[in-house]
Design a protein around this motif. Structure first.
Motif, PDB file in Angstrom:
ATOM      1  N   LEU A 123       0.830  -1.205   0.000  1.00  0.00           N
ATOM      2  CA  LEU A 123       0.000   0.000   0.000  1.00  0.00           C
ATOM      3  C   LEU A 123       0.863   1.253   0.000  1.00  0.00           C
ATOM      4  O   LEU A 123       0.572   2.219  -0.715  1.00  0.00           O
ATOM      5  N   GLU A 124       1.936   1.237   0.768  1.00  0.00           N
ATOM      6  CA  GLU A 124       2.840   2.390   0.782  1.00  0.00           C
ATOM      7  C   GLU A 124       3.439   2.621  -0.604  1.00  0.00           C
ATOM      8  O   GLU A 124       3.585   3.763  -1.054  1.00  0.00           O
ATOM      9  N   GLY A 125       3.765   1.516  -1.298  1.00  0.00           N
ATOM     10  CA  GLY A 125       4.297   1.647  -2.654  1.00  0.00           C
ATOM     11  C   GLY A 125       3.286   2.258  -3.602  1.00  0.00           C
ATOM     12  O   GLY A 125       3.622   3.133  -4.424  1.00  0.00           O
ATOM     13  N   VAL A 126       2.025   1.822  -3.503  1.00  0.00           N
ATOM     14  CA  VAL A 126       0.975   2.387  -4.359  1.00  0.00           C
ATOM     15  C   VAL A 126       0.809   3.877  -4.084  1.00  0.00           C
ATOM     16  O   VAL A 126       0.712   4.691  -5.017  1.00  0.00           O
ATOM     17  N   LEU A 127       0.782   4.259  -2.825  1.00  0.00           N
ATOM     18  CA  LEU A 127       0.609   5.665  -2.469  1.00  0.00           C
ATOM     19  C   LEU A 127       1.764   6.515  -3.002  1.00  0.00           C
ATOM     20  O   LEU A 127       1.552   7.624  -3.512  1.00  0.00           O
ATOM     21  N   GLN A 128       2.974   6.006  -2.895  1.00  0.00           N
ATOM     22  CA  GLN A 128       4.130   6.753  -3.388  1.00  0.00           C
ATOM     23  C   GLN A 128       4.078   6.922  -4.905  1.00  0.00           C
ATOM     24  O   GLN A 128       4.386   8.007  -5.435  1.00  0.00           O
ATOM     25  N   HIS A 129       3.665   5.865  -5.600  1.00  0.00           N
ATOM     26  CA  HIS A 129       3.620   5.962  -7.059  1.00  0.00           C
ATOM     27  C   HIS A 129       2.423   6.774  -7.543  1.00  0.00           C
ATOM     28  O   HIS A 129       2.457   7.321  -8.662  1.00  0.00           O
ATOM     29  N   LEU A 130       1.372   6.868  -6.736  1.00  0.00           N
ATOM     30  CA  LEU A 130       0.285   7.785  -7.074  1.00  0.00           C
ATOM     31  C   LEU A 130       0.796   9.221  -7.079  1.00  0.00           C
ATOM     32  O   LEU A 130       0.430  10.021  -7.948  1.00  0.00           O
TER      33      LEU A 130
END
Length: 274
Positions: A123-130
């Motif tokens: 989830l942290e990865g998704v948020l960063q790439h958003l």
């Protein structure tokens, strides 16, 4: 500053049915070169619940990204894919992983489990790439797909940013106040309370952006069409009031809807509630 307007649009009254209704999705909107985006005229209205929030001024690109990230975290918790709100889960999991003080597990959650750590990492990865995606391109729509697959999810949550006018950070409304009003409108609409508990499932994030934006993490899905079946909630955000159009980044003269395609996050978020 004028108060932010919030309009809640309830779902039309329909005959009761054990199955999810067939949802009609409107044709893709056309871009407005004045800084925002305007929807095309289409046929029947969308037969699904929606929540609309009107901001009395321009908002920044960073605020739009924050809306998407906060909605994703909220949906995951409300639909029982996270046992605690995201920020609380991060705090307690880090303490557990570092061997800190013993935490009372009132919710019977193993905060140091591999499932918990993996979910938070993904989830942290998704948020960063958003954040990266929003910095590269205008993002008119974001989809959060729960269960099933991307073509036929069990639940679909759409964040519609087509009515947003973007301004610089200095000329835009404060992000924090906009986020508060967004979530106030969701609470007023009470869109989650009557839903049946969703078992642990997979969540996929998709969003629209310019096909030539240069993103290398999200995968382009050139022929993707928004599903027409499944339970759907649309959150419509727009701007009104005294807006300085010159403060909004102008769209290039060649900008057309065909320049925008769907992108899919390559990571599937696997819910848990041990």
């Amino acid at each position: 500053m004028a108060a932010l307007g919030v309009t809640v649009v309830p779902a039309p009254t329909r005959a009761a049915s054990p199955a999810s209704p067939l949802l009609i999705v409107e044709a893709p909107p056309a871009l407005d070169r004045g800084g925002g985006m305007r929807p095309r005229r289409s046929g029947p209205a969308v037969a699904c619940p929606s929540v609309s929030v009107v901001f009395p001024g321009a908002v920044s690109r960073e605020s739009c990204c924050r809306f998407a990230c906060e909605l994703l975290k909220h949906v995951l918790h409300q639909r029982h894919q996270l046992p605690l709100p995201y920020e609380q889960l991060v705090y307690f999991c880090r303490r557990a992983a570092q061997g800190g003080d013993v935490i009372k597990k009132s919710s019977s959650v193993d905060l140091a489990s591999k499932k918990c750590q993996q979910m938070l990492m993904d989830l942290e990865g998704v948020l960063q790439h958003l954040e990266v995606m929003f910095s590269l391109t205008l993002v008119p729509r974001v989809l959060i797909l729960l269960g099933g697959n991307v073509m036929s999810p069990k639940e679909l949550y759409e964040l519609n940013l087509e009515g947003i006018y973007e301004g610089s950070t200095e000329e835009s409304l404060k992000t924090a106040s906009c986020v508060r009003k967004l979530f106030h409108s969701l609470f007023v609409a009470d869109v989650f309370s009557e839903l049946k508990a969703l078992p642990v499932t997979n969540t996929v994030v998709m969003l629209q952006g310019r096909r030539d934006c240069g993103v290398d993490w999200f995968r382009p899905k050139l022929n993707y069409k928004v599903p027409t079946r499944g339970r759907k909630l649309t959150v419509n955000l727009s701007c009104d009031g005294d807006i300085n159009i010159s403060a909004s980044p102008p769209q290039p003269a060649t900008s057309t809807w065909e320049d925008y395609v769907w992108f899919q996050a390559p990571v599937t978020l696997k819910g848990f509630h041990e």
